[in-house]
Design a protein around this motif. Sequence first.
Motif, PDB file in Angstrom:
ATOM      1  N   UNK A  96       0.825  -1.197   0.000  1.00 24.37           N
ATOM      2  CA  UNK A  96       0.000   0.000   0.000  1.00 24.37           C
ATOM      3  C   UNK A  96       0.861   1.250   0.000  1.00 24.37           C
ATOM      4  N   UNK A  97       0.211   2.393  -0.195  1.00 28.40           N
ATOM      5  CA  UNK A  97       0.923   3.666  -0.165  1.00 28.40           C
ATOM      6  C   UNK A  97       1.564   3.887   1.203  1.00 28.40           C
ATOM      7  N   UNK A  98       0.865   3.443   2.260  1.00 27.52           N
ATOM      8  CA  UNK A  98       1.373   3.560   3.627  1.00 27.52           C
ATOM      9  C   UNK A  98       1.386   2.180   4.274  1.00 27.52           C
ATOM     10  N   UNK A  99       2.352   1.939   5.147  1.00 27.41           N
ATOM     11  CA  UNK A  99       2.431   0.697   5.907  1.00 27.41           C
ATOM     12  C   UNK A  99       1.875   0.947   7.305  1.00 27.41           C
ATOM     13  N   UNK A 100       0.975   0.085   7.741  1.00 24.73           N
ATOM     14  CA  UNK A 100       0.421   0.212   9.083  1.00 24.73           C
ATOM     15  C   UNK A 100      -0.236  -1.094   9.494  1.00 24.73           C
ATOM     16  N   UNK A 101       0.031  -1.527  10.709  1.00 24.39           N
ATOM     17  CA  UNK A 101      -0.642  -2.678  11.303  1.00 24.39           C
ATOM     18  C   UNK A 101      -1.714  -2.121  12.223  1.00 24.39           C
ATOM     19  N   UNK A 102      -2.987  -2.221  11.800  1.00 30.02           N
ATOM     20  CA  UNK A 102      -4.013  -1.536  12.570  1.00 30.02           C
ATOM     21  C   UNK A 102      -4.289  -2.166  13.927  1.00 30.02           C
ATOM     22  N   UNK A 103      -3.643  -3.297  14.224  1.00 27.27           N
ATOM     23  CA  UNK A 103      -3.739  -3.858  15.566  1.00 27.27           C
ATOM     24  C   UNK A 103      -2.825  -3.121  16.542  1.00 27.27           C
ATOM     25  N   UNK A 104      -1.999  -2.234  16.016  1.00 23.71           N
ATOM     26  CA  UNK A 104      -1.083  -1.449  16.843  1.00 23.71           C
ATOM     27  C   UNK A 104      -1.528   0.012  16.858  1.00 23.71           C
ATOM     28  N   UNK A 105      -2.045   0.503  17.994  1.00 18.90           N
ATOM     29  CA  UNK A 105      -2.547   1.888  18.053  1.00 18.90           C
ATOM     30  C   UNK A 105      -1.508   2.919  17.622  1.00 18.90           C
ATOM     31  N   UNK A 106      -0.258   2.700  17.987  1.00 18.36           N
ATOM     32  CA  UNK A 106       0.776   3.654  17.602  1.00 18.36           C
ATOM     33  C   UNK A 106       0.940   3.755  16.100  1.00 18.36           C
ATOM     34  N   UNK A 107       0.823   2.610  15.424  1.00 24.68           N
ATOM     35  CA  UNK A 107       0.944   2.592  13.969  1.00 24.68           C
ATOM     36  C   UNK A 107      -0.221   3.334  13.324  1.00 24.68           C
ATOM     37  N   UNK A 108      -1.415   3.184  13.881  1.00 29.21           N
ATOM     38  CA  UNK A 108      -2.583   3.891  13.347  1.00 29.21           C
ATOM     39  C   UNK A 108      -2.448   5.392  13.530  1.00 29.21           C
ATOM     40  N   UNK A 109      -1.968   5.793  14.682  1.00 28.59           N
ATOM     41  CA  UNK A 109      -1.790   7.226  14.937  1.00 28.59           C
ATOM     42  C   UNK A 109      -0.819   7.827  13.927  1.00 28.59           C
ATOM     43  N   UNK A 110       0.266   7.109  13.653  1.00 26.35           N
ATOM     44  CA  UNK A 110       1.239   7.589  12.666  1.00 26.35           C
ATOM     45  C   UNK A 110       0.628   7.634  11.272  1.00 26.35           C
ATOM     46  N   UNK A 111      -0.199   6.640  10.967  1.00 27.84           N
ATOM     47  CA  UNK A 111      -0.849   6.601   9.658  1.00 27.84           C
ATOM     48  C   UNK A 111      -1.749   7.818   9.459  1.00 27.84           C
ATOM     49  N   UNK A 112      -2.607   8.103  10.432  1.00 28.65           N
ATOM     50  CA  UNK A 112      -3.520   9.234  10.288  1.00 28.65           C
ATOM     51  C   UNK A 112      -2.767  10.565  10.283  1.00 28.65           C
ATOM     52  N   UNK A 113      -1.686  10.642  11.033  1.00 28.63           N
ATOM     53  CA  UNK A 113      -0.888  11.868  11.020  1.00 28.63           C
ATOM     54  C   UNK A 113      -0.311  12.112   9.623  1.00 28.63           C
ATOM     55  N   UNK A 114       0.046  11.019   8.935  1.00 27.80           N
ATOM     56  CA  UNK A 114       0.605  11.142   7.586  1.00 27.80           C
ATOM     57  C   UNK A 114      -0.459  11.426   6.544  1.00 27.80           C
ATOM     58  N   UNK A 115      -1.627  10.819   6.700  1.00 26.50           N
ATOM     59  CA  UNK A 115      -2.686  10.940   5.692  1.00 26.50           C
ATOM     60  C   UNK A 115      -3.502  12.222   5.872  1.00 26.50           C
ATOM     61  N   UNK A 116      -3.754  12.594   7.123  1.00 27.84           N
ATOM     62  CA  UNK A 116      -4.556  13.792   7.393  1.00 27.84           C
ATOM     63  C   UNK A 116      -6.051  13.515   7.273  1.00 27.84           C
ATOM     64  N   UNK A 117      -6.807  14.573   7.067  1.00 29.05           N
ATOM     65  CA  UNK A 117      -8.268  14.459   7.023  1.00 29.05           C
ATOM     66  C   UNK A 117      -8.716  13.672   5.791  1.00 29.05           C
ATOM     67  N   UNK A 118      -9.758  12.850   5.990  1.00 29.37           N
ATOM     68  CA  UNK A 118     -10.328  12.072   4.897  1.00 29.37           C
ATOM     69  C   UNK A 118     -11.851  12.154   4.957  1.00 29.37           C
TER      70      UNK A 118
END
Length: 200
Positions: A35-57
């Motif tokens: 994918x464009x971004x790597x994230x394991x959504x079972x890890x809250x920290x990874x999700x937080x980093x993902x949303x910080x990178x993607x921004x509003x959707x």
Amino acid sequence: MSKILLIGASGTLGQAVQANLGARHDVITAGRRSGTHRADFAQPGALAALFAAVGKVDAIVSTAGNVHFGPLAGMTPEQFNLGLQDKLLGQVQLALLGQQYLNDGGSITLTSGILAVEPIPNGASASTVNAAIEGFVMAAAIELPRGLRINAVSPTIVTESAAAYGPFFPGFESVPAERVARAYQRSVEGAQTGRVYRVQ
């Protein structure tokens, strides 16, 4: 054109959903290994980093999540916990954090499955997880602010996966991934909330 974050785009369902929504929207993909971004959504920290990178959707769609299949008599708590931590809490965490990054009127679409209502041998963990996801969606829908919506798509076995999973589902009719993808389209582009779209 809406901005959509799709988790699990590399999977069978994810590819079909990306093909459907990508024809009309800006789809940003994320996954554990692709994918464009790597994230394991079972890890809250990874999700937080993902949303910080993607921004509003405008929409968040999840087609990801793992569960353990096996006989109940020999199932360990650790095996049962796989689905709880991954498919259930992973998607719940996605919704809890993701609501903060949704534009007004945006939507969240999670994935459950037919085993929530049609249990099979070796599927106790999957039935539990899928039913819990549907319960969460119905409850969250009455609390989300700013016109936000949340739904779940509950497919039966997908035709493209029948070779791998068909033995677990004797007598079940499969459905093409492209048809399942239209349920995700209904959730994203429609107006309903708290719905479970069953594709059988």
